[in-house]
Structure formats: structure tokens, C-alpha cells
Write an enzyme that holds these catalytic residues in place. Structure first.
Site, mmCIF file in Angstrom:
data_model
loop_
_atom_site.group_PDB
_atom_site.id
_atom_site.type_symbol
_atom_site.label_atom_id
_atom_site.label_comp_id
_atom_site.label_asym_id
_atom_site.label_seq_id
_atom_site.Cartn_x
_atom_site.Cartn_y
_atom_site.Cartn_z
ATOM 1 N N SER A 157 0.674 -1.184 0.134
ATOM 2 C CA SER A 157 -0.073 0.108 -0.092
ATOM 3 C C SER A 157 0.821 1.083 -0.090
ATOM 4 C CB SER A 157 -0.907 0.090 1.176
ATOM 5 O OG SER A 157 -0.148 -0.222 2.409
ATOM 6 N N GLY B 256 -1.830 -4.339 1.286
ATOM 7 C CA GLY B 256 -1.940 -5.546 2.112
ATOM 8 C C GLY B 256 -1.065 -6.562 1.858
ATOM 9 N N ASN C 236 3.921 -5.303 5.790
ATOM 10 C CA ASN C 236 3.007 -6.180 6.349
ATOM 11 C C ASN C 236 3.563 -7.450 6.735
ATOM 12 O OD1 ASN C 236 0.634 -4.607 5.425
ATOM 13 N ND2 ASN C 236 1.343 -4.861 3.184
ATOM 14 N N ASP D 232 -4.632 7.069 10.035
ATOM 15 C CA ASP D 232 -4.234 5.659 10.487
ATOM 16 C C ASP D 232 -2.910 5.662 11.204
ATOM 17 O OD1 ASP D 232 -2.797 5.728 8.222
ATOM 18 O OD2 ASP D 232 -3.483 4.101 7.393
ATOM 19 N N HIS E 139 0.002 5.468 6.745
ATOM 20 C CA HIS E 139 0.230 5.591 5.281
ATOM 21 C C HIS E 139 0.532 7.057 5.102
ATOM 22 C CE1 HIS E 139 -1.902 1.786 5.251
ATOM 23 N NE2 HIS E 139 -1.439 1.452 4.358
#
Length: 213
Positions: A42, A79, A107, A188, A191
Site C-alpha cells: 500500500s 496488504g 505487512n 491511521d 500511510h
């Protein structure tokens, strides 16, 4: 000068001119065809960012602004783990890139995957890219501190070890200057925003230029 010799000289001159034109066209075609594959998760894909604000687009804009006619291909999948990247690598190679920025592993760390597995997957990906003649710029990642010192040491050493093993360029930490800064990340906290991506591009650009040159 007799007529025969004159014709031979004219023919030779024409051949030389033809070769020069072909060489020039070939050089221009190479410049236009240089492609960089941004192969990651991502962070590469441009998660929750408008079209044009993601890493591949901003990097391409900067390269073009500096006079490089280069296409940066967005091959980021939100992801994605290193296992997922390895599984889709052959598909990504269909774009026939000249250079790859390999940005995977974040991840894996977030999921607490065994660093030995992450290392093995990245090792295989670098090997496959090199076998296809693709120049690799490996983008490093750091494990979250909440996973403990032992996990962090094992994970964080992966990128430098593999860069040395395969003799590929290493950008030590993809989120350098951005990680942990709320002003440069989405709500979040993970990012980057458009401004955060711009800083990533600023910092990785010298490494990219060194690789393509």
C-alpha cells in the site's frame, strides 16, 4: 576523380549517414522505453490518495522534471506481504521493466511473520529480477517496536544482508523522514499523505538516479 570512384564514395557516405541515423533513433527509443517498476504494498500503491499523489506518480514527475524520460509503473498491492509479492512477480515482469524498486516487508512485520520467511521471499524475488536482467533498488523497512527487540533485530537486518549478498542498491528505510510524524501520515498513522510521499521521493531520488545512471 573518375565517375566510378565518385559513386563508391557517395555510396559509402550514404551508408555512414544511414548508420548514424539508426544509432540515433535507437538511442532515443531506449530513453523513451526506460521503465521503473514500483513493486510493493500500500505504501507504493498510494493507499487512500487521489490519482497522481502516490509514490509512482510523484517519482515519475520528479524524474521527468530533471530531464529523464522515464515511466514509473505502479505495481503496488495494498496488504501485500512478501509471499504475495513472490506469487505475482512473474505477472509484474510482463511490463518488462528495466529497474525495480522492491518495497515489501511492512505487512510481514505487522503480522509478526517469521523474519526468516520474509528474508527467503525477498531473496527469491531479487534472484528472479536479476535473472531477467532487471536492476534492483531494494527499499528497506523497519519492524514496529512493539514486536520486541529480538524480532526487530532479526527483521531489520534482512535488507542490508540481502543487498550485500546480491550486490544490489539499498535505500535503508522507505519511510525515512515520514514514519511517526502525524503531519505527514493519514489518520491511521501508517500511510503517508501526499506531502509525506513527496518527502519519500525527495530522499529516495538520489538512489534512483544513481541506479538508472
Amino acid at each position: 576523380m573518375n565517375q566510378g570512384l565518385r559513386c563508391k564514395l557517395q555510396l559509402l557516405g550514404g551508408c555512414v549517414l544511414f548508420l548514424l541515423v539508426v544509432n540515433l533513433i535507437g538511442s532515443q527509443a531506449w530513453a523513451k522505453e526506460l521503465k521503473i517498476l514500483a513493486f510493493g504494498d500500500s505504501l507504493t500503491a498510494g493507499y487512500r490518495l487521489p490519482q497522481g499523489d502516490g509514490f509512482p506518480e510523484q517519482l515519475e514527475s520528479r524524474l521527468r522534471a530533471e530531464g529523464h524520460d522515464i515511466k514509473v509503473i505502479n505495481a503496488g498491492v495494498s496488504g501485500d506481504t512478501t509471499q504475495g509479492g513472490l506469487a505475482r512477480l512473474n505477472w509484474a515482469l510482463a511490463d518488462q521493466p528495466d529497474v525495480v524498486i522492491l518495497e515489501l516487508g511492512a505487512n510481514d512485520a505487522l503480522r509478526g511473520i517469521d523474519p526468516a520467511i520474509t528474508k527467503q521471499n525477498l531473496d527469491q524475488m531479487i534472484t528472479l529480477f536479476k535473472e531477467k536482467g532487471v536492476t534492483v533498488l531494494l527499499a528497506g523497512m523497519l519492524a514496529p517496536p512493539n514486536l520486541g527487540a529480538e524480532y526487530g533485530e532479526q527483521f531489520n537486518s534482512i535488507y542490508q544482508t540481502l543487498a550485500k549478498k546480491h550486490a544490489v542498491a539499498l535505500y535503508p528505510f522507505f519511510l525515512d523522514g515520514v514514519a511517526g510524524n502525524p503531519d505527514l501520515n493519514l489518520d491511521d498513522g501508517i500511510h503517508p499523505t501526499k506531502e509525506g510521499v513527496a518527502i519519500i521521493v525527495d530522499r529516495i531520488l538520489p538512489y534512483v538516479l544513481k541506479v538508472i545512471n
